[in-house]
Write a protein that holds these residues in place. Structure first.
Motif, PDB file in Angstrom:
ATOM      1  N   ARG A  98       0.838  -1.208   0.000  1.00  0.00           N
ATOM      2  CA  ARG A  98       0.000   0.000   0.000  1.00  0.00           C
ATOM      3  C   ARG A  98       0.871   1.255   0.000  1.00  0.00           C
ATOM      4  O   ARG A  98       0.591   2.229  -0.705  1.00  0.00           O
ATOM      5  CB  ARG A  98      -0.925  -0.007   1.204  1.00  0.00           C
ATOM      6  CG  ARG A  98      -1.917   1.165   1.187  1.00  0.00           C
ATOM      7  CD  ARG A  98      -2.825   1.185   2.396  1.00  0.00           C
ATOM      8  NE  ARG A  98      -3.782   2.258   2.278  1.00  0.00           N
ATOM      9  CZ  ARG A  98      -5.012   2.146   1.799  1.00  0.00           C
ATOM     10  NH1 ARG A  98      -5.444   0.959   1.390  1.00  0.00           N
ATOM     11  NH2 ARG A  98      -5.813   3.184   1.717  1.00  0.00           N
ATOM     12  N   ASN A  99       1.925   1.226   0.785  1.00  0.00           N
ATOM     13  CA  ASN A  99       2.822   2.382   0.834  1.00  0.00           C
ATOM     14  C   ASN A  99       3.504   2.608  -0.521  1.00  0.00           C
ATOM     15  O   ASN A  99       3.618   3.746  -1.000  1.00  0.00           O
ATOM     16  CB  ASN A  99       3.870   2.173   1.923  1.00  0.00           C
ATOM     17  CG  ASN A  99       4.816   3.346   2.053  1.00  0.00           C
ATOM     18  OD1 ASN A  99       4.406   4.460   2.387  1.00  0.00           O
ATOM     19  ND2 ASN A  99       6.097   3.111   1.799  1.00  0.00           N
TER      20      ASN A  99
ATOM     21  N   HIS B 259      -0.884   6.002  -6.398  1.00  0.00           N
ATOM     22  CA  HIS B 259      -1.937   5.556  -7.312  1.00  0.00           C
ATOM     23  C   HIS B 259      -3.189   5.114  -6.552  1.00  0.00           C
ATOM     24  O   HIS B 259      -3.907   4.230  -6.992  1.00  0.00           O
ATOM     25  CB  HIS B 259      -1.431   4.401  -8.162  1.00  0.00           C
ATOM     26  CG  HIS B 259      -0.246   4.746  -8.990  1.00  0.00           C
ATOM     27  ND1 HIS B 259      -0.332   5.507 -10.119  1.00  0.00           N
ATOM     28  CD2 HIS B 259       1.064   4.453  -8.844  1.00  0.00           C
ATOM     29  CE1 HIS B 259       0.876   5.650 -10.646  1.00  0.00           C
ATOM     30  NE2 HIS B 259       1.740   5.032  -9.876  1.00  0.00           N
ATOM     31  N   GLU B 260      -3.445   5.712  -5.429  1.00  0.00           N
ATOM     32  CA  GLU B 260      -4.597   5.308  -4.617  1.00  0.00           C
ATOM     33  C   GLU B 260      -5.877   5.389  -5.444  1.00  0.00           C
ATOM     34  O   GLU B 260      -6.104   6.350  -6.180  1.00  0.00           O
ATOM     35  CB  GLU B 260      -4.716   6.196  -3.384  1.00  0.00           C
ATOM     36  CG  GLU B 260      -5.732   5.686  -2.381  1.00  0.00           C
ATOM     37  CD  GLU B 260      -5.668   6.433  -1.066  1.00  0.00           C
ATOM     38  OE1 GLU B 260      -6.385   6.033  -0.145  1.00  0.00           O
ATOM     39  OE2 GLU B 260      -4.893   7.400  -0.967  1.00  0.00           O
ATOM     40  N   ASN B 261      -6.684   4.330  -5.298  1.00  0.00           N
ATOM     41  CA  ASN B 261      -7.968   4.196  -5.995  1.00  0.00           C
ATOM     42  C   ASN B 261      -7.817   3.988  -7.509  1.00  0.00           C
ATOM     43  O   ASN B 261      -8.782   4.141  -8.255  1.00  0.00           O
ATOM     44  CB  ASN B 261      -8.880   5.398  -5.726  1.00  0.00           C
ATOM     45  CG  ASN B 261      -9.219   5.527  -4.252  1.00  0.00           C
ATOM     46  OD1 ASN B 261      -9.430   4.526  -3.568  1.00  0.00           O
ATOM     47  ND2 ASN B 261      -9.258   6.747  -3.756  1.00  0.00           N
TER      48      ASN B 261
ATOM     49  N   ARG C  39       5.315  -5.523  -9.312  1.00  0.00           N
ATOM     50  CA  ARG C  39       5.128  -5.410 -10.757  1.00  0.00           C
ATOM     51  C   ARG C  39       4.221  -4.276 -11.219  1.00  0.00           C
ATOM     52  O   ARG C  39       4.274  -3.889 -12.387  1.00  0.00           O
ATOM     53  CB  ARG C  39       4.615  -6.740 -11.307  1.00  0.00           C
ATOM     54  CG  ARG C  39       5.577  -7.882 -10.973  1.00  0.00           C
ATOM     55  CD  ARG C  39       5.340  -9.107 -11.781  1.00  0.00           C
ATOM     56  NE  ARG C  39       6.254 -10.174 -11.389  1.00  0.00           N
ATOM     57  CZ  ARG C  39       6.319 -11.356 -11.988  1.00  0.00           C
ATOM     58  NH1 ARG C  39       5.536 -11.615 -13.016  1.00  0.00           N
ATOM     59  NH2 ARG C  39       7.167 -12.269 -11.562  1.00  0.00           N
ATOM     60  N   LEU C  40       3.384  -3.767 -10.334  1.00  0.00           N
ATOM     61  CA  LEU C  40       2.582  -2.609 -10.746  1.00  0.00           C
ATOM     62  C   LEU C  40       3.463  -1.366 -10.758  1.00  0.00           C
ATOM     63  O   LEU C  40       4.270  -1.159  -9.846  1.00  0.00           O
ATOM     64  CB  LEU C  40       1.400  -2.404  -9.795  1.00  0.00           C
ATOM     65  CG  LEU C  40       0.232  -3.372  -9.958  1.00  0.00           C
ATOM     66  CD1 LEU C  40      -0.831  -3.086  -8.903  1.00  0.00           C
ATOM     67  CD2 LEU C  40      -0.372  -3.278 -11.353  1.00  0.00           C
ATOM     68  N   PRO C  41       3.334  -0.546 -11.761  1.00  0.00           N
ATOM     69  CA  PRO C  41       4.148   0.664 -11.815  1.00  0.00           C
ATOM     70  C   PRO C  41       3.827   1.596 -10.665  1.00  0.00           C
ATOM     71  O   PRO C  41       2.672   1.786 -10.303  1.00  0.00           O
ATOM     72  CB  PRO C  41       3.775   1.298 -13.163  1.00  0.00           C
ATOM     73  CG  PRO C  41       2.440   0.711 -13.496  1.00  0.00           C
ATOM     74  CD  PRO C  41       2.431  -0.659 -12.914  1.00  0.00           C
ATOM     75  N   ALA C  42       4.860   2.174 -10.075  1.00  0.00           N
ATOM     76  CA  ALA C  42       4.658   3.040  -8.911  1.00  0.00           C
ATOM     77  C   ALA C  42       5.277   4.415  -9.097  1.00  0.00           C
ATOM     78  O   ALA C  42       5.268   5.219  -8.188  1.00  0.00           O
ATOM     79  CB  ALA C  42       5.247   2.376  -7.667  1.00  0.00           C
TER      80      ALA C  42
END
Length: 309
Positions: free
Chosen positions: A177-178, A183-185, A301-304
């Motif tokens: 989450r951090n 990219h919240e929501n 793996r999700l872009p941050a």
């Protein structure tokens, strides 16, 4: 001759059932109510692949299992030891099970009924048994999943190990989450392929949906499904153009062909804008080790690094 063998096998199973029925029922109901603990070592036969993954995660390797090949095809984690004996693909080889002399048999509630119920004496007479709730609707939530995991750990005297793994799951949630907080929501379609056109998409009534929420993402698919997923066509992925696509393996060869050459697939906004992430095979039912792995993979793996949209 085969009919005679069948009659003899049934008689043998019935005699064992009479002798073991009291122990079997005690094993089922006393463990459910916390009145007794079975410590069977590692001579466990398991009919449920989700239970296998949970046992492996707490250091217990079953002696035998049903669906060994299916497990290998659908999940890479936890890794399955070669030493586990296959009891069959779909139907239990009761003759082999009897020869192996397990100290405990574990099955799920669906298997305790049809089609296993009509041969109940055949396995109840072989060893004490425990009925897992891993396929119940109340176990398809994180609360239910945790409770079932601890219940199983208590059964095999691995409570402390299970609690450490649950703490690790909570830590993975916080870390992911951090990492994804910018990219919240962000809407996400989380799915796997059934065939070249049909996908299994995770929806609002399942564990995977809860995970997306806990790590700050939004499930882009709003319909509910009985087991936390529904089957639909790939065109459903076009409903939310800004959504991130996350596909969980394995990807069938026919589906891979669609992903490389089908115009409809290539026209999806997420595909055109390279917002597609592929994950290795993971079980769709989501035991504790599997969902912990899922959370870690999403974080990796999700872009941050850039804002959504």
């Amino acid at each position: 001759m085969s009919e005679l063998n069948e009659i003899l096998n049934r008689r043998m199973a019935f005699k064992r059932a009479v002798g073991a029925c009291t122990l079997s029922l005690h094993a089922l109901f006393s463990t459910r109510n916390g009145l007794a603990k079975i410590v069977p070592g590692e001579r466990i036969a398991v009919f449920d692949t989700e239970t296998v993954s949970m046992l492996l995660s707490i250091g217990i390797t079953p002696m035998a299992m049903l669906g060994k090949e299916k497990y290998r095809q659908r999940s890479e984690f936890p890794a399955l030891p070669e030493s586990i004996i296959s009891l069959g693909t779909k139907d239990v080889n009761f003759e082999l099970l009897d020869q192996l002399r397990p100290t405990l048999i574990i099955l799920n509630e669906g298997q305790a009924g049809y089609p296993f119920g009509h041969v109940g004496a055949s396995f109840r007479g072989i060893a004490p048994f425990y009925v897992s709730r891993s396929y119940r609707m109340d176990s398809r939530t994180l609360v239910g999943m945790r409770a079932e995991f601890l219940q199983l750990a208590d059964l095999v005297d691995r409570r402390e190990t299970a609690e450490r793994l649950l703490a690790g799951f909570d830590a993975a949630i916080r870390a992911t989450r951090n990492k994804l907080s910018r990219h919240e929501n962000r809407p996400v379609f989380l799915f796997s392929f059934i065939d070249h056109w049909t996908i299994q998409i995770f929806c609002e009534s399942g564990t995977q949906h809860e995970i997306l929420e806990l790590i700050g993402l939004e499930n882009a698919y709003k319909r509910r499904g009985r087991y936390g997923y529904v089957h639909t066509g790939i065109d459903a992925l076009a409903a939310v153009p800004e959504a991130q696509l996350v596909v969980i393996g394995p990807i069938p060869s026919a589906a891979r062909k669609v992903m490389t050459s089908n115009p409809l697939w290539k026209a999806l906004p997420a595909v055109k804008e390279k917002r597609l992430v592929e994950l290795p095979p993971l079980s769709r039912f989501g035991s504790v080790p599997v969902v912990t792995r899922l959370v870690a993979l999403l974080g990796e793996r999700l872009p941050a690094g850039r804002e959504a949209g």
